[in-house]
Design an enzyme around this catalytic site. Structure first.
Site, mmCIF file in Angstrom:
data_model
loop_
_atom_site.group_PDB
_atom_site.id
_atom_site.type_symbol
_atom_site.label_atom_id
_atom_site.label_comp_id
_atom_site.label_asym_id
_atom_site.label_seq_id
_atom_site.Cartn_x
_atom_site.Cartn_y
_atom_site.Cartn_z
ATOM 1 N N LYS A 1 -11.403 18.869 -1.197
ATOM 2 C CA LYS A 1 -10.675 19.867 -0.117
ATOM 3 C C LYS A 1 -9.105 20.164 -0.588
ATOM 4 O O LYS A 1 -8.618 19.422 -1.188
ATOM 5 C CB LYS A 1 -10.687 18.743 1.117
ATOM 6 C CG LYS A 1 -11.640 18.701 1.871
ATOM 7 C CD LYS A 1 -11.659 18.088 3.131
ATOM 8 C CE LYS A 1 -12.620 17.869 4.009
ATOM 9 N NZ LYS A 1 -12.455 17.180 5.184
ATOM 10 N N GLY B 1 -8.681 7.469 -6.016
ATOM 11 C CA GLY B 1 -10.244 6.714 -5.963
ATOM 12 C C GLY B 1 -11.302 7.121 -6.673
ATOM 13 O O GLY B 1 -11.716 6.503 -7.730
ATOM 14 N N GLY C 1 -3.750 5.841 -2.522
ATOM 15 C CA GLY C 1 -2.928 6.467 -1.626
ATOM 16 C C GLY C 1 -1.262 6.479 -2.053
ATOM 17 O O GLY C 1 -0.655 7.574 -1.691
ATOM 18 N N ARG D 1 -8.046 -6.302 -9.494
ATOM 19 C CA ARG D 1 -6.764 -6.410 -8.762
ATOM 20 C C ARG D 1 -6.295 -7.759 -9.323
ATOM 21 O O ARG D 1 -4.907 -7.823 -9.259
ATOM 22 C CB ARG D 1 -7.059 -5.912 -7.458
ATOM 23 C CG ARG D 1 -7.216 -4.618 -7.380
ATOM 24 C CD ARG D 1 -7.235 -4.193 -5.921
ATOM 25 N NE ARG D 1 -7.390 -2.766 -5.505
ATOM 26 C CZ ARG D 1 -7.339 -2.224 -4.411
ATOM 27 N NH1 ARG D 1 -7.501 -3.140 -3.255
ATOM 28 N NH2 ARG D 1 -7.384 -1.050 -4.409
#
Length: 395
Positions: A197, A353, A376, A35
């Site tokens: 999911k 992720g 996200g 990062r």
């Protein structure tokens, strides 16, 4: 869309929101500097112009001022990566920050203390944002990972720089890459959605069905679809309350002429363990006591054909439990297919992720067109949401 190229930073102080939320070991050494490296081109351009840089970031989830979350721990690594001595202000507001900013000379870099030491940051507090704004002349947002949060340093601060705000190179690249999938894609477009999911991906699926030609569904999500279609899934993971939804997705895809590809065979195991017994079985005929943990060889062959004929590829989520070597083969194979297609001229975007972790773990990162830095934030853009951190710069 205003970017760094729209400004000359000579004799200007750029206050940049970066995402230096990097992992540290027990001795506070940075274990992954990606990062920091990602922010370097933006910082280099400003310094090359003759400007100075004030960096602001969060680290972890502190409850008040906790030394373990102090950004002073990353100063040495940041200096090493950026190739310039990084100065440190032991506070991000008040006299300490003001004096440090005022004394900053051209070509220097200052890192402020963790923004989240103050609850006002996450609350999007106006006066806190105004305090931060007084430190710089031009506001640059280069933190895609936090662009979906309306925090003081990512969104509210921008209003104090009506004509002097822009995207950093990293954030501009993220927006451009996502737009290449969602708005300006070259067909055929394929989305690979994995993970466990259906519920966590439903809004993404609904939003991108109008934009893709093919959708590969893998990972644990597979079994909710297979059970809904009347298959036997043994002990495989399944969201029973989402079966109706799975059938609706298949129906909607058919209406929109989107080809859905679901595994036809799986690597099944008699326990959720790397050392479990395994067998390759028809995805609709998984025996009782067994669970599907990776895509099988026929499925991979089908997926390869789709990927090799695609011009734009979005990959979000693994095909199996890649953390266990026994069940990583499907995810590795998929990564290699996408890498091969990319080498042949396709545009590939990897985000989320687990997919990002997989491409890094298996050495495929440099073989993709773009690997997103914000899990996200990317998901919310794929869901069709406007991110406050991006909107604040565009306004």
């Amino acid at each position: 869309m205003k970017t760094l190229q729209d400004f000359n930073f000579n004799a200007k102080k750029a206050i940049i929101r970066v995402d230096f939320n990097v992992p540290l070991d027990e001795k506070f050494n940075v274990t992954d500097a990606n990062r920091i490296e990602a922010a370097k081109p933006t910082i280099d351009k400003i310094l090359a112009d003759g400007g100075s840089v004030i960096l602001m970031s969060h680290l972890g989830r502190p409850k008040g001022k906790e030394d373990q979350f102090s950004l002073r721990h990353i100063v040495a690594k940041a200096s090493e990566v950026l190739g310039v001595k990084v100065l440190f202000a032991s506070d991000c507001r008040g006299e300490v920050a003001i004096n440090a900013a005022n004394n900053l000379k051209q070509g220097e870099v200052l890192l402020l203390e963790n923004l989240r030491f103050y609850p006002e940051e996450e609350a999007g507090d106006e006066s806190f944002a105004k305090e931060l704004a007084t430190l710089g002349d031009i506001y640059v947002n280069d933190a895609f990972g936090t662009a979906h949060r309306a925090h003081a340093s990512t969104t509210i601060i921008a209003k104090y720089f009506p004509n002097h705000k822009c995207f950093g190179m990293l954030l501009a690249k993220e927006i451009e890459s996502l737009n290449r999938v969602l708005k300006n894609s070259v067909k055929p477009v394929t989305a690979v959605l994995g993970g466990s999911k259906v519920s966590s991906k439903i809004t993404v699926i609904e939003n991108i069905l109008d934009k893709v030609d093919h959708m590969i569904i893998g990972g644990g999500m597979t079994f909710t679809f297979i059970k809904a279609l009347g298959g036997k899934i043994g002990n495989s993971i399944c969201e029973d309350d989402k079966q109706e939804l799975a059938l609706q997705i298949l129906h909607l895809a058919k209406q929109k002429n989107v080809h859905i590809h679901i595994p036809v065979d799986v690597v099944a195991a008699n326990a959720f363990s790397n050392d479990a017994e395994t067998q390759i079985v028809d995805v609709r005929e998984i025996p009782d006591g067994w669970q599907g943990l990776d895509a099988g060889p026929k499925s991979l062959e089908n997926f390869r054909n789709v990927i090799m004929n695609s011009k734009t590829i979005l990959w979000n989520g693994p095909l199996g439990v890649f953390e266990m070597e026994t069940f990583a083969k499907g995810t590795i194979a998929l990564g290699n297919f996408i890498a091969e297609s990319t080498a042949n001229g396709a545009f590939s975007l990897v985000g989320g992720g687990d997919s990002v972790a997989a491409v890094k773990q298996f050495g495929l990162e440099d073989k993709m067109s773009y690997v997103s830095t914000g899990g996200g934030a990317m998901l919310e853009m794929l869901e069709g949401k406007l991110l406050p951190g991006i909107t604040a710069i565009l306004e």
